[in-house]
Scaffold this motif. Structure first.
Motif, short mmCIF file in Angstrom:
data_model
loop_
_atom_site.label_atom_id
_atom_site.label_comp_id
_atom_site.label_asym_id
_atom_site.label_seq_id
_atom_site.Cartn_x
_atom_site.Cartn_y
_atom_site.Cartn_z
N ALA A 152 0.81 -1.22 0.00
CA ALA A 152 0.00 0.00 0.00
C ALA A 152 0.84 1.26 0.00
O ALA A 152 0.31 2.36 -0.25
CB ALA A 152 -0.95 -0.01 1.20
N GLY A 153 2.14 1.17 0.27
CA GLY A 153 2.97 2.37 0.33
C GLY A 153 2.53 3.27 1.46
O GLY A 153 2.39 2.84 2.60
N ALA A 154 2.26 4.55 1.12
CA ALA A 154 1.88 5.51 2.16
C ALA A 154 0.38 5.45 2.48
O ALA A 154 -0.08 6.15 3.36
CB ALA A 154 2.25 6.93 1.71
N GLY A 155 -0.37 4.63 1.77
CA GLY A 155 -1.81 4.59 1.97
C GLY A 155 -2.24 3.85 3.22
O GLY A 155 -1.55 2.96 3.70
N SER A 156 -3.39 4.22 3.75
CA SER A 156 -3.97 3.54 4.91
C SER A 156 -4.84 2.40 4.41
O SER A 156 -5.97 2.60 3.97
CB SER A 156 -4.80 4.53 5.74
OG SER A 156 -5.46 3.87 6.79
N HIS A 157 -4.32 1.16 4.50
CA HIS A 157 -4.99 0.04 3.85
C HIS A 157 -6.08 -0.61 4.69
O HIS A 157 -6.89 -1.38 4.17
CB HIS A 157 -3.96 -1.02 3.45
CG HIS A 157 -3.07 -1.46 4.57
ND1 HIS A 157 -3.51 -2.22 5.63
CD2 HIS A 157 -1.75 -1.22 4.79
CE1 HIS A 157 -2.51 -2.47 6.46
NE2 HIS A 157 -1.42 -1.86 5.98
N GLN A 158 -6.13 -0.36 6.00
CA GLN A 158 -7.15 -0.93 6.89
C GLN A 158 -7.18 -2.46 6.83
O GLN A 158 -8.21 -3.07 7.05
CB GLN A 158 -8.53 -0.38 6.54
CG GLN A 158 -8.66 1.13 6.67
CD GLN A 158 -10.00 1.62 6.22
OE1 GLN A 158 -10.49 1.28 5.14
NE2 GLN A 158 -10.64 2.45 7.04
N GLY A 159 -6.02 -3.03 6.49
CA GLY A 159 -5.92 -4.49 6.53
C GLY A 159 -6.30 -5.20 5.26
O GLY A 159 -6.38 -6.43 5.24
N VAL A 160 -6.52 -4.47 4.17
CA VAL A 160 -6.93 -5.14 2.93
C VAL A 160 -6.57 -4.30 1.70
O VAL A 160 -6.60 -3.07 1.74
CB VAL A 160 -8.46 -5.43 2.95
CG1 VAL A 160 -9.25 -4.13 2.99
CG2 VAL A 160 -8.87 -6.29 1.78
N ALA A 161 -6.19 -4.99 0.63
CA ALA A 161 -5.91 -4.35 -0.66
C ALA A 161 -6.38 -5.29 -1.76
O ALA A 161 -6.53 -6.49 -1.54
CB ALA A 161 -4.42 -4.05 -0.81
N ALA A 162 -6.64 -4.74 -2.93
CA ALA A 162 -7.13 -5.56 -4.04
C ALA A 162 -6.51 -5.09 -5.35
O ALA A 162 -6.38 -3.89 -5.61
CB ALA A 162 -8.65 -5.48 -4.14
N TYR A 163 -6.13 -6.07 -6.16
CA TYR A 163 -5.66 -5.78 -7.52
C TYR A 163 -6.83 -5.91 -8.47
O TYR A 163 -7.52 -6.94 -8.49
CB TYR A 163 -4.55 -6.75 -7.92
CG TYR A 163 -3.23 -6.46 -7.25
CD1 TYR A 163 -2.41 -5.43 -7.71
CD2 TYR A 163 -2.80 -7.20 -6.15
CE1 TYR A 163 -1.20 -5.15 -7.10
CE2 TYR A 163 -1.59 -6.93 -5.53
CZ TYR A 163 -0.79 -5.91 -6.01
OH TYR A 163 0.41 -5.63 -5.39
N ILE A 164 -7.05 -4.87 -9.24
CA ILE A 164 -8.21 -4.82 -10.13
C ILE A 164 -7.78 -4.39 -11.53
O ILE A 164 -6.65 -3.93 -11.74
CB ILE A 164 -9.27 -3.82 -9.62
CG1 ILE A 164 -8.64 -2.41 -9.56
CG2 ILE A 164 -9.82 -4.23 -8.28
CD1 ILE A 164 -9.63 -1.31 -9.28
N ALA A 165 -8.69 -4.54 -12.47
CA ALA A 165 -8.46 -3.95 -13.79
C ALA A 165 -8.47 -2.44 -13.63
O ALA A 165 -9.17 -1.89 -12.78
CB ALA A 165 -9.55 -4.39 -14.75
N ALA A 166 -7.65 -1.75 -14.41
CA ALA A 166 -7.57 -0.30 -14.29
C ALA A 166 -8.95 0.34 -14.48
O ALA A 166 -9.76 -0.13 -15.26
CB ALA A 166 -6.60 0.26 -15.33
N TYR A 167 -9.19 1.44 -13.75
CA TYR A 167 -10.47 2.13 -13.89
C TYR A 167 -10.60 2.69 -15.30
O TYR A 167 -9.70 3.32 -15.83
CB TYR A 167 -10.57 3.28 -12.88
CG TYR A 167 -10.82 2.80 -11.48
CD1 TYR A 167 -12.08 2.38 -11.08
CD2 TYR A 167 -9.79 2.76 -10.55
CE1 TYR A 167 -12.32 1.92 -9.80
CE2 TYR A 167 -10.02 2.31 -9.26
CZ TYR A 167 -11.27 1.90 -8.88
OH TYR A 167 -11.50 1.45 -7.62
N GLY A 168 -11.73 2.43 -15.92
CA GLY A 168 -11.96 2.88 -17.28
C GLY A 168 -12.60 4.25 -17.31
O GLY A 168 -13.33 4.65 -16.39
#
Length: 253
Positions: free
Chosen positions: A67-83
């Motif tokens: 997450a780097g500098a982001g506040s992930h709250q315990g979860v992250a997801a890899y998704i298709a790029a936002y269109g």
């Protein structure tokens, strides 16, 4: 944007954005979760299993790195790029809802938190979409997704090469174009009930001269305090809610 800020458009972090992505049926490649998560983490896991999304459990240190500098709250997801959408797609949404078009045009907005906040308000007031330029503008990133609290899944965003030309195109479609600037008509005295696009400028610079001169009229927000202006997302929220208020009042009449 800060240099250490996560700008991976294929990664979203935080519980609410991921829940909204799952609810919206967004294509998710993998969800990474902190071990022993509680509360809504378990809800996300259940939703992911139901939709057959791959789950990977890691420790907090691994999520911090992702997450780097982001506040992930315990979860992250890899998704298709936002269109991104086309202007015509956004206008068609208004047609299908049998509503006058209501768009937000952002001129030089570079803060992802402001864009996320504007998206959140746009969803709340029923705006049909947001337009951003290719240059001098923040794009759709995980930081924007987090700041939008999930609204990024519901508010279409069009990216255009020339905002002035886009304004001319919208005028030909019958929309009135109103720029937010200190030297204009007080916003609650203007008629905002028809098809309309509100133009909000970037942090510090405001609406550029060419864009301002292309607009039909200027809306100002009265200020009585010591601070001379609101930030972009606050100003946008004031104007968006006034559009909604006037539309509701017109329908009642």
């Amino acid at each position: 944007m800060k240099q250490n800020e996560n700008v991976n458009a294929n990664l979203i972090i935080g519980r609410n954005p991921i829940i909204e992505a799952l609810k919206n049926g967004r294509k998710i490649d993998k969800i990474i979760m902190q071990k022993d998560g509680e509360g809504s983490i378990k809800k996300i896991a259940a939703m992911a299993r139901e939709q057959k999304v791959m789950l990977q459990y890691v420790d907090k240190a691994a999520l911090d790195r992702i997450a780097g500098a982001g506040s992930h709250q315990g979860v992250a997801a890899y998704i298709a790029a936002y269109g991104y959408y086309e202007i015509e797609d956004i206008l068609e949404i208004a047609v299908k809802k049998d509503e006058e078009p209501f768009l937000i045009l952002l001129d030089g907005l570079e803060d992802p938190h402001n864009l996320g906040a504007i998206m959140r308000t746009a969803d709340a007031v029923g705006a049909h979409g947001i337009v951003i330029p290719n240059r001098r503008s923040v794009s759709l990133t995980d930081t924007v997704a987090k700041a939008s609290a999930g609204a990024i899944e519901y508010v279409p965003v069009a990216k255009v090469s020339n905002l002035v030309q886009t304004i001319d195109k919208l005028k030909k479609k019958g929309l009135w174009i109103a720029a937010c600037d200190m030297k204009g008509e007080t916003f609650y005295e203007a008629n905002l009930t028809g098809g309309i696009a509100i133009v909000v400028g970037g942090e510090g610079q405001g609406v550029s001269r060419l864009v301002r001169e292309t607009c039909d009229f200027i809306l100002s927000i009265p200020m009585k305090g010591k601070i001379s202006s609101l930030n972009a997302s606050n100003a946008a929220a004031v104007l968006m809610y006034e559009v909604m208020r006037q539309r509701i009042k017109a329908r009642i009449k």
